[in-house]
Design an enzyme around this catalytic site. Structure first.
Site, short mmCIF file in Angstrom:
data_model
loop_
_atom_site.label_atom_id
_atom_site.label_comp_id
_atom_site.label_asym_id
_atom_site.label_seq_id
_atom_site.Cartn_x
_atom_site.Cartn_y
_atom_site.Cartn_z
N THR A 98 -12.18 22.95 16.85
CA THR A 98 -11.23 21.87 17.07
C THR A 98 -11.62 20.41 16.69
O THR A 98 -11.04 19.53 16.10
CB THR A 98 -10.67 21.68 18.57
OG1 THR A 98 -10.19 22.93 18.87
CG2 THR A 98 -9.85 20.62 18.82
N LYS A 152 -16.77 -10.98 10.02
CA LYS A 152 -17.72 -11.14 8.98
C LYS A 152 -17.94 -12.48 8.43
O LYS A 152 -16.89 -13.11 8.23
CB LYS A 152 -17.57 -9.95 8.07
CG LYS A 152 -17.62 -8.72 8.59
CD LYS A 152 -16.81 -7.37 7.85
CE LYS A 152 -15.40 -7.60 8.29
NZ LYS A 152 -14.41 -6.39 8.01
N GLY A 163 -0.61 -9.76 4.84
CA GLY A 163 -2.00 -10.47 5.37
C GLY A 163 -2.94 -11.13 4.56
O GLY A 163 -3.08 -10.75 3.68
N ASP A 171 -5.96 -11.32 4.76
CA ASP A 171 -7.08 -10.50 4.53
C ASP A 171 -6.91 -9.51 3.23
O ASP A 171 -7.94 -9.51 2.14
CB ASP A 171 -7.76 -9.55 5.73
CG ASP A 171 -6.45 -8.83 6.34
OD1 ASP A 171 -5.55 -9.15 6.14
OD2 ASP A 171 -6.98 -7.90 7.15
N ARG A 217 -14.30 -6.71 13.98
CA ARG A 217 -15.43 -7.76 13.72
C ARG A 217 -14.92 -9.05 12.85
O ARG A 217 -13.96 -9.05 12.28
CB ARG A 217 -16.29 -7.17 12.62
CG ARG A 217 -17.06 -5.87 13.18
CD ARG A 217 -18.06 -5.24 12.24
NE ARG A 217 -18.82 -3.99 12.82
CZ ARG A 217 -19.74 -3.31 12.18
NH1 ARG A 217 -20.09 -3.80 10.99
NH2 ARG A 217 -20.44 -2.41 12.82
N GLY A 229 -11.51 -10.07 11.61
CA GLY A 229 -10.66 -9.04 11.82
C GLY A 229 -10.50 -8.59 13.23
O GLY A 229 -11.02 -9.23 14.23
N ASN A 230 -9.70 -7.33 13.50
CA ASN A 230 -9.41 -7.21 14.90
C ASN A 230 -10.83 -6.47 15.41
O ASN A 230 -11.02 -6.70 16.64
CB ASN A 230 -8.39 -5.98 14.73
CG ASN A 230 -6.87 -6.35 14.27
OD1 ASN A 230 -6.54 -7.39 15.12
ND2 ASN A 230 -6.45 -6.12 13.26
N TYR A 261 5.45 -9.45 -2.90
CA TYR A 261 5.99 -9.10 -1.23
C TYR A 261 7.42 -9.96 -1.41
O TYR A 261 7.36 -11.16 -2.18
CB TYR A 261 5.31 -9.73 -0.19
CG TYR A 261 4.55 -8.82 0.48
CD1 TYR A 261 4.32 -7.54 -0.04
CD2 TYR A 261 4.34 -9.10 1.80
CE1 TYR A 261 3.75 -6.57 0.83
CE2 TYR A 261 3.93 -7.91 2.64
CZ TYR A 261 3.53 -6.85 2.34
OH TYR A 261 3.10 -5.62 3.08
#
Length: 245
Positions: free
Chosen positions: A173, A14, A98, A100, A12, A9-10, A91
């Site tokens: 805030t 795994k 994707g 993933d 990690r 992934g972006n 799709y």
């Protein structure tokens, strides 16, 4: 069959080794440090198959392939298809989904036979609809919690990053930012649940995975199941289907 499954992934990468119906070991490295995979896998027994999803670009794919070279196995990088492992892809161009997300849908289908909303919590939030008969209807991509907070910090003069707490009625805030972030993510999931019920899917299960799963799940309505490394679960099913073909 021993399978080394990898979800790049972006943030990690795994990975896990699956054999005889269970995980022998799982781990992760930060994506910018993908070269550390070789060290992490140094003591692993040679797998029968190496299978991966990668949304982090060609350099990461090269690093994964280099680390797996010691096993003398070619890494199979999964691409989304029109039909696989009992899941049908709606799709317009199936390959654009994707890999993933596709593997997570297959993982969810294998773990739960009924309708479900498949939620991935990472750099982005993905919210995907899977019907009782295994049709992926479509899904949403939403900025993840860190991206939301970062956008506020970069694009406003006074909303700097602060540690906040979730509250129904935020009175600071920091709490307002934290609560707004959580509610925005939860709202995307709730809308998809509503759309599925409108489409005739009765009582869909929400399946949540990814780094933010434990933080988001308590704020979701309905039946929620947190699954560690859902993408890896799907990759194992894809690899096993290939052995039967």
């Amino acid at each position: 069959m021993r399978i080394l499954a990898i979800d790049a992934g972006n943030s990690r990468i795994k990975w896990g080794v699956h054999a005889d119906g269970s995980w022998e070991v799982q781990g992760w490295v930060e994506t910018p440090r993908a070269a550390r995979l070789a060290r992490a896998w140094a003591e692993l027994e040679r797998p029968d198959a190496v299978i991966a999803t990668n949304v982090a670009g060609s350099r990461v794919a090269t690093a994964v392939g280099s680390a797996a070279r010691r096993f003398r196995r070619r890494v199979r990088f999964v691409r989304s298809t029109a039909l696989q492992c009992g899941v049908r892809n709606s799709y317009e161009q199936p390959v654009q989904l994707g890999p993933d997300r596709w593997a997570a849908l297959i993982g969810a289908r294998g773990l739960h036979g009924g309708p479900c909303v498949v939620v991935g919590t990472g750099t982005t939030l993905t919210v995907d609809a899977l019907t009782a008969d295994g049709v992926f209807l479509g899904g949403m991509i939403v900025p993840g919690a860190d991206l939301m907070r970062g956008a506020l910090a970069r694009n406003t003069a006074r909303l700097r990053p602060q540690q906040g707490r979730y509250a129904y009625f935020p009175a600071s805030t920091a709490d307002a930012i934290e609560s707004g972030t959580v509610n925005a993510l939860a709202g995307a999931v709730e809308r998809m649940l509503h759309f599925m019920r409108e489409a005739g899917e009765d009582a869909p299960l929400t399946v949540v995975s990814g780094g933010g799963a434990q933080a988001l799940a308590p704020h979701l309505n309905g039946t929620v199941e947190v699954v560690d490394n859902l993408v890896l679960e799907g990759l194992v099913r894809i690899a096993l289907e290939n052995t039967k073909a």
